[in-house]
Design a protein around this motif. Structure first.
Motif, PDB file in Angstrom:
ATOM      1  N   LEU A 114     -12.207  -3.185  -5.996  1.00 56.32           N
ATOM      2  CA  LEU A 114     -12.572  -3.853  -7.243  1.00 56.32           C
ATOM      3  C   LEU A 114     -13.870  -4.639  -7.127  1.00 56.32           C
ATOM      4  O   LEU A 114     -14.167  -5.211  -6.072  1.00 56.32           O
ATOM      5  CB  LEU A 114     -11.463  -4.818  -7.661  1.00 56.32           C
ATOM      6  CG  LEU A 114     -10.119  -4.215  -8.048  1.00 56.32           C
ATOM      7  CD1 LEU A 114      -9.095  -5.314  -8.239  1.00 56.32           C
ATOM      8  CD2 LEU A 114     -10.243  -3.396  -9.323  1.00 56.32           C
ATOM      9  N   ALA A 262      -5.717  -5.380 -16.482  1.00 57.66           N
ATOM     10  CA  ALA A 262      -6.799  -4.560 -15.939  1.00 57.66           C
ATOM     11  C   ALA A 262      -7.922  -5.474 -15.489  1.00 57.66           C
ATOM     12  O   ALA A 262      -7.944  -6.663 -15.807  1.00 57.66           O
ATOM     13  CB  ALA A 262      -7.307  -3.571 -16.992  1.00 57.66           C
ATOM     14  N   HIS A 263      -8.867  -4.911 -14.742  1.00 64.16           N
ATOM     15  CA  HIS A 263     -10.067  -5.652 -14.374  1.00 64.16           C
ATOM     16  C   HIS A 263     -10.936  -5.815 -15.615  1.00 64.16           C
ATOM     17  O   HIS A 263     -11.001  -4.931 -16.479  1.00 64.16           O
ATOM     18  CB  HIS A 263     -10.829  -4.899 -13.281  1.00 64.16           C
ATOM     19  CG  HIS A 263     -11.977  -5.659 -12.707  1.00 64.16           C
ATOM     20  ND1 HIS A 263     -13.212  -5.716 -13.309  1.00 64.16           N
ATOM     21  CD2 HIS A 263     -12.065  -6.414 -11.581  1.00 64.16           C
ATOM     22  CE1 HIS A 263     -14.011  -6.474 -12.585  1.00 64.16           C
ATOM     23  NE2 HIS A 263     -13.343  -6.911 -11.521  1.00 64.16           N
ATOM     24  N   GLU A 266     -13.342  -2.990 -16.934  1.00 61.08           N
ATOM     25  CA  GLU A 266     -12.792  -1.780 -17.553  1.00 61.08           C
ATOM     26  C   GLU A 266     -12.979  -1.802 -19.074  1.00 61.08           C
ATOM     27  O   GLU A 266     -13.182  -0.766 -19.702  1.00 61.08           O
ATOM     28  CB  GLU A 266     -11.288  -1.671 -17.250  1.00 61.08           C
ATOM     29  CG  GLU A 266     -10.929  -1.606 -15.773  1.00 61.08           C
ATOM     30  CD  GLU A 266     -10.856  -0.184 -15.272  1.00 61.08           C
ATOM     31  OE1 GLU A 266     -11.515   0.697 -15.861  1.00 61.08           O
ATOM     32  OE2 GLU A 266     -10.136   0.040 -14.286  1.00 61.08           O
ATOM     33  N   GLU A 269     -16.690  -1.337 -20.428  1.00 62.64           N
ATOM     34  CA  GLU A 269     -17.177  -0.031 -19.980  1.00 62.64           C
ATOM     35  C   GLU A 269     -16.868   1.069 -20.992  1.00 62.64           C
ATOM     36  O   GLU A 269     -17.547   2.106 -21.027  1.00 62.64           O
ATOM     37  CB  GLU A 269     -16.571   0.297 -18.616  1.00 62.64           C
ATOM     38  CG  GLU A 269     -17.158   1.531 -17.966  1.00 62.64           C
ATOM     39  CD  GLU A 269     -16.693   1.676 -16.525  1.00 62.64           C
ATOM     40  OE1 GLU A 269     -17.205   0.940 -15.658  1.00 62.64           O
ATOM     41  OE2 GLU A 269     -15.820   2.528 -16.279  1.00 62.64           O
ATOM     42  N   TRP A 414      -5.684   1.300 -20.358  1.00 62.70           N
ATOM     43  CA  TRP A 414      -6.061   0.232 -19.419  1.00 62.70           C
ATOM     44  C   TRP A 414      -4.864  -0.301 -18.635  1.00 62.70           C
ATOM     45  O   TRP A 414      -4.970  -0.558 -17.436  1.00 62.70           O
ATOM     46  CB  TRP A 414      -6.720  -0.926 -20.165  1.00 62.70           C
ATOM     47  CG  TRP A 414      -8.079  -0.626 -20.710  1.00 62.70           C
ATOM     48  CD1 TRP A 414      -9.052   0.114 -20.110  1.00 62.70           C
ATOM     49  CD2 TRP A 414      -8.616  -1.054 -21.966  1.00 62.70           C
ATOM     50  NE1 TRP A 414     -10.166   0.167 -20.915  1.00 62.70           N
ATOM     51  CE2 TRP A 414      -9.927  -0.536 -22.054  1.00 62.70           C
ATOM     52  CE3 TRP A 414      -8.130  -1.823 -23.023  1.00 62.70           C
ATOM     53  CZ2 TRP A 414     -10.750  -0.771 -23.156  1.00 62.70           C
ATOM     54  CZ3 TRP A 414      -8.938  -2.056 -24.119  1.00 62.70           C
ATOM     55  CH2 TRP A 414     -10.237  -1.531 -24.183  1.00 62.70           C
ATOM     56  N   THR A 418      -6.076   2.801 -12.880  1.00 54.46           N
ATOM     57  CA  THR A 418      -6.620   2.075 -11.746  1.00 54.46           C
ATOM     58  C   THR A 418      -8.137   2.118 -11.812  1.00 54.46           C
ATOM     59  O   THR A 418      -8.719   3.037 -12.418  1.00 54.46           O
ATOM     60  CB  THR A 418      -6.134   2.676 -10.415  1.00 54.46           C
ATOM     61  OG1 THR A 418      -6.557   1.846  -9.337  1.00 54.46           O
ATOM     62  CG2 THR A 418      -6.686   4.074 -10.195  1.00 54.46           C
ATOM     63  N   TYR A 419      -8.777   1.131 -11.241  1.00 57.70           N
ATOM     64  CA  TYR A 419     -10.244   1.115 -11.214  1.00 57.70           C
ATOM     65  C   TYR A 419     -10.721   1.987 -10.055  1.00 57.70           C
ATOM     66  O   TYR A 419     -10.269   1.831  -8.907  1.00 57.70           O
ATOM     67  CB  TYR A 419     -10.758  -0.315 -11.036  1.00 57.70           C
ATOM     68  CG  TYR A 419     -12.266  -0.409 -11.004  1.00 57.70           C
ATOM     69  CD1 TYR A 419     -12.998  -0.526 -12.182  1.00 57.70           C
ATOM     70  CD2 TYR A 419     -12.959  -0.369  -9.797  1.00 57.70           C
ATOM     71  CE1 TYR A 419     -14.380  -0.598 -12.163  1.00 57.70           C
ATOM     72  CE2 TYR A 419     -14.341  -0.435  -9.763  1.00 57.70           C
ATOM     73  CZ  TYR A 419     -15.045  -0.554 -10.949  1.00 57.70           C
ATOM     74  OH  TYR A 419     -16.414  -0.623 -10.925  1.00 57.70           O
ATOM     75  N   SER A 421     -13.974   2.875  -7.946  1.00 57.20           N
ATOM     76  CA  SER A 421     -15.334   2.384  -7.697  1.00 57.20           C
ATOM     77  C   SER A 421     -16.356   3.512  -7.614  1.00 57.20           C
ATOM     78  O   SER A 421     -17.528   3.317  -7.951  1.00 57.20           O
ATOM     79  CB  SER A 421     -15.363   1.558  -6.411  1.00 57.20           C
ATOM     80  OG  SER A 421     -14.916   2.338  -5.318  1.00 57.20           O
ATOM     81  N   ARG A 436     -22.436   0.339 -15.492  1.00 53.80           N
ATOM     82  CA  ARG A 436     -22.018  -0.397 -14.299  1.00 53.80           C
ATOM     83  C   ARG A 436     -23.196  -1.121 -13.651  1.00 53.80           C
ATOM     84  O   ARG A 436     -23.039  -2.258 -13.182  1.00 53.80           O
ATOM     85  CB  ARG A 436     -21.339   0.544 -13.304  1.00 53.80           C
ATOM     86  CG  ARG A 436     -19.993   1.053 -13.806  1.00 53.80           C
ATOM     87  CD  ARG A 436     -19.178   1.717 -12.713  1.00 53.80           C
ATOM     88  NE  ARG A 436     -17.850   2.066 -13.218  1.00 53.80           N
ATOM     89  CZ  ARG A 436     -16.858   2.511 -12.462  1.00 53.80           C
ATOM     90  NH1 ARG A 436     -17.033   2.674 -11.156  1.00 53.80           N
ATOM     91  NH2 ARG A 436     -15.680   2.800 -12.992  1.00 53.80           N
TER      92      ARG A 436
END
Length: 459
Positions: A114, A262-263, A266, A269, A414, A418-419, A421, A436
């Motif tokens: 993350l 969620a992060h 997300e 984005e 969401w 999962t995120y 990378s 990003r």
């Protein structure tokens, strides 16, 4: 002011209706005068003459008042849809509750590698109308408890919630005294402007070091916001003012609130993920939010068409980006130009987006889309709509409801994803990598990160 007038009008109508009904009930004693019939002799002896008519009149009055209340809420009252943490985006099967399903997803989901969990920037704490003069609110933001209060001078302040004396929560039982907040435990008073303690009831002198942390904050566009920077730096940019809100030309018409597991990255984005619009948001809003059924053939005669472009802004507004959206609606394959809508979504920093609407027939307005981290992987997302006061409230409320339906489809994604990378992208996804890189400006070397140690969560 407009909502207040509408409320007073509704109350006046309700009082008049109750008065008329009461008069009708008192006057109507015998249906002989109305229908030419009479009560049975037994009813007269027992004193029940007129009771059925009175009962019918009372039922009619109750139904009438309920209908008036529903009509008032539909036409005048702001639309407010506040969803709980587990209410949207989870599938409860095999007899489990939604809360159990949500907890299981959160426990099993891989977090991946993350980015930092709290970007630097401005974040909404609450809407201005939720904080009256002299009010104190307890709010969790960026993993910390804060006390938000409005002084007697009308200014909003945000300070750390816990009193540095013995740790009482200033927002739970604390009261506003002038421009200060008073601790409910021992009566220490802290000034909202700088956090300094200005009075200890039982002490002759207040120590210079006695103070509570004061968060940089501002109140703009009908919202109270706080500034966060991991290194304690002062704000390097400001949230722009929407002049139509300040001048009162656009009125508050409602808000929605969701909590998303969620992060934070997300969520914005999605603006650069152009391909997901055609797949996730093409089915009409009548298809609902459950992704298992949105592509049902029952509702496929209604389709949304989207044309989207995302781009970052140059200096001096490099902290901003824009998503240009053209929306069209087709019903049974026929285009309905009246519902064509152009939207400019301008993101300002990591946590604030202006969704600006402009339509030749439906008027102009804005949805303030705000993302505020509550915890590292829990975001509070609010949509607050302000719209032309000359446009009937039903129009912006419909827009907000439609936005809510489309947004809750994203929530279901969401909450369960999962995120990644290093995602597997094709050339048509190039805007995602650009987004990003743009978003990375809000992270610093000392930005807090999430790490796992055994079964505990620490960052």
């Amino acid at each position: 002011m407009e909502n207040s007038r509408a409320s007073l009008m509704f109350k006046a109508v309700a009082v008049a209706a109750i008065g008329l009904t009461a008069t009708f009930v008192m006057l109507v004693q015998d249906p002989d005068t109305l229908f030419g019939g009479g009560y049975p002799e037994l009813w007269r002896r027992t004193g029940l003459a007129g009771a059925p008519t009175r009962a019918a009149a009372c039922i009619f009055a109750g139904v009438f008042l309920l209908a008036m209340g529903w009509l008032y809420r539909l036409l005048f009252a702001p639309l407010e849809l506040l969803r709980g943490v587990d209410e949207v985006g989870y599938i409860a099967e095999d007899g489990r509750s939604r809360a159990q399903a949500a907890n299981e997803v959160r426990r099993r989901r891989k977090t991946g590698e993350l980015p930092p969990v709290y970007p630097n920037g401005w974040y909404r704490v609450l809407d201005s109308h939720m904080l009256e003069r002299g009010d104190v609110k307890s709010v969790t933001v960026l993993g910390q408890q804060v006390a938000v209060f409005r002084g007697q001078d009308g200014k909003a302040y945000v300070v750390d919630a816990y009193c540095p004396h013995l740790g009482a929560n200033l927002a739970v039982g604390g009261r506003v005294v002038g421009g200060c907040i008073e601790c409910p435990f021992h009566g220490w008073q802290f000034r909202g402007a700088d956090g300094k303690c200005v009075r200890i009831p039982y002490a002759d002198k207040v120590p210079e070091f006695a103070k509570v942390r004061c968060w940089p904050s501002c109140e703009i566009n009908g919202q109270v916001l706080v500034w966060f920077h991991c290194d304690g730096l002062e704000p390097s940019w400001r949230v722009p003012e929407q002049n139509e809100i300040t001048r009162g030309e656009w009125a508050y018409r409602g808000r929605t609130e969701h909590f998303i597991n969620a992060h934070i990255e997300e969520i914005p984005e999605n603006a650069a993920d152009i391909a997901h619009l055609a797949h996730l948001h093409t089915p009409g809003i009548v298809s609902g939010v459950d992704l298992r059924y949105t592509n049902s053939k029952t509702w496929e005669f209604i389709r949304h068409d989207w044309k989207v472009e995302w781009k970052p802004e140059p200096e001096p507004d490099k902290h901003c980006s824009q998503m240009l959206v053209k929306h069209a609606l087709t019903v049974f394959g026929r285009h309905w130009p009246l519902l064509d809508l152009d939207v400019v979504a301008r993101q300002v920093g990591p946590g604030v987006v202006f969704l600006l609407f402009e339509h030749s027939f439906l008027g102009r307005g804005v949805i303030m889309h705000c993302v505020t981290p509550v915890e590292p992987l829990l975001q509070c997302v609010s949509h607050t709509i302000f719209y032309q006061s000359t446009i009937p409230p039903l129009v912006p409320k419909f827009i907000l409801r439609a936005e809510c339906i489309q947004f809750e489809r994203d929530v279901m994604i969401w909450n369960n994803k999962t995120y990644i990378s290093k995602p597997m992208l094709v050339k048509e996804d190039s805007a995602i990598q650009k987004h990003r890189r743009w978003f990375s400006q809000f992270y610093s070397e000392n930005s807090p990160r999430l790490r796992y140690q055994h079964d505990t969560l620490d960052f």
